[in-house]
Design an enzyme around this catalytic site. Structure first.
Site, PDB file in Angstrom:
ATOM      1  CB  CYS A  79      -0.962  -0.012   1.197  1.00  0.00           C
ATOM      2  SG  CYS A  79      -0.145  -0.197   2.785  1.00  0.00           S
ATOM      3  CB  THR A  80       0.244   4.871   0.173  1.00  0.00           C
ATOM      4  OG1 THR A  80      -0.886   4.779  -0.692  1.00  0.00           O
ATOM      5  CG2 THR A  80       1.021   6.148  -0.155  1.00  0.00           C
TER       6      THR A  80
END
Length: 300
Positions: free
Chosen positions: A183-184
């Site tokens: 994810c980010t």
């Protein structure tokens, strides 16, 4: 010099309200803007401001024993990314709807996936090839403009959709694979991986530091491709001049990473529209129906 910091820390907080008041006073006194969420599970924040002020914030936050080892990720900024400061208490620092299932102790999330540094991710892929599966831990619209090569992208609009997706059975064929979640910045995978393991996924990893750290290490010469969607005024960023667009403009089909909010206020969905098409106001709509609704509303 303006900068943005992205950070989180899972640590059991006995009094989230007191922590929130401390964080709000601290960030406000330094003139910082952005968002900080506090829950019984810890802290999650993105803040922007003057670099020296952010350094003061980091030093002060680390003085609390539970946040001492928090990793702060830095990126460039203009100072216009955030309109205001928001510091709030929530049931979860990421809204998966898994507050009762998630367990956190003083070492972090209990039962999560094994952390892999960017070099270890590449080593795993080089060693096992197709037996390694990338699993996107973000919303589907984020993956539309950037993702790891051949990644599985669940049908999610918000993090709350992941439990439904995992319980659907459509990913059961991955349960015996080596699954690398990403994810980010890493926080969503901290929650996603124990949820996956609780549902029978046997070998689950999470990318340490998320896409941000992988991009810092490899730029656009590794396994990542496209633009990284970010939740501030930038909306997206590339890691180098070699970054390419993999999203598709809904009007002309050209490659783009540019998101616009549908001009129909009743819709307001994010829509991929290339720079050429944005020059025509009639194109700033999700669908022809959205255009029609907005036109009628304007004439009324």
């Amino acid at each position: 010099m303006q900068k943005i910091i992205l950070f989180y820390k899972f640590y059991p907080l006995q009094d989230p309200q007191t922590t929130m008041l401390w964080q709000k006073t601290l960030a406000d006194s330094l003139g910082l803007k952005g968002r900080v969420l506090i829950s019984k599970h810890g802290i999650n924040g993105t803040l922007g401001g003057d670099m020296e002020k952010l350094k003061q914030y980091v030093r002060a936050t680390k003085q609390f024993a539970g946040f001492k080892n928090t990793v702060f990720k830095w990126s460039e900024a203009t100072g216009e990314e955030f309109p205001k400061l928001s510091v709030k208490v929530r049931d979860e620092i990421v809204s998966f709807g898994a507050g009762d299932e998630l367990q956190v102790d003083q070492t972090g999330v209990v039962g999560g996936g094994k952390h892999l540094k960017p070099t270890e991710v590449n080593e795993l892929v080089n060693r096992y090839g197709d037996d390694v599966v990338f699993f996107d831990g973000r919303n589907a619209y984020e993956a539309a403009v950037g993702r790891f090569k051949n990644a599985v992208v669940p049908d999610t609009r918000t993090s709350k959709d992941f439990i439904r997706e995992l319980d659907s059975g459509r990913y059961d064929d991955l349960k015996d694979k080596k699954v690398v979640t990403y994810c980010t910045g890493g926080i969503r995978c901290e929650i996603l991986t124990p949820l996956m393991k609780n549902r029978g996924f046997k070998e689950v990893y999470q990318m340490d530091g998320g896409i941000v750290k992988y991009g810092e290490k490899y730029g656009d010469k590794g396994l990542w491709e496209g633009s990284l969607y970010v939740f501030d005024g930038r909306m997206g960023m590339k890691f180098s001049g070699d970054g390419k667009d993999i999203g598709t403009c809904i009007h002309c089909g050209d490659m783009t990473s540019n998101y616009e909010n549908c001009a129909n206020k009743a819709c307001n969905d994010l829509v991929l529209i290339c720079d050429t098409c944005t020059a025509t106001s009639d194109n700033l709509f999700h669908t022809a129906k959205c255009h029609q609704i907005a036109t009628i509303a304007k004439q009324a």
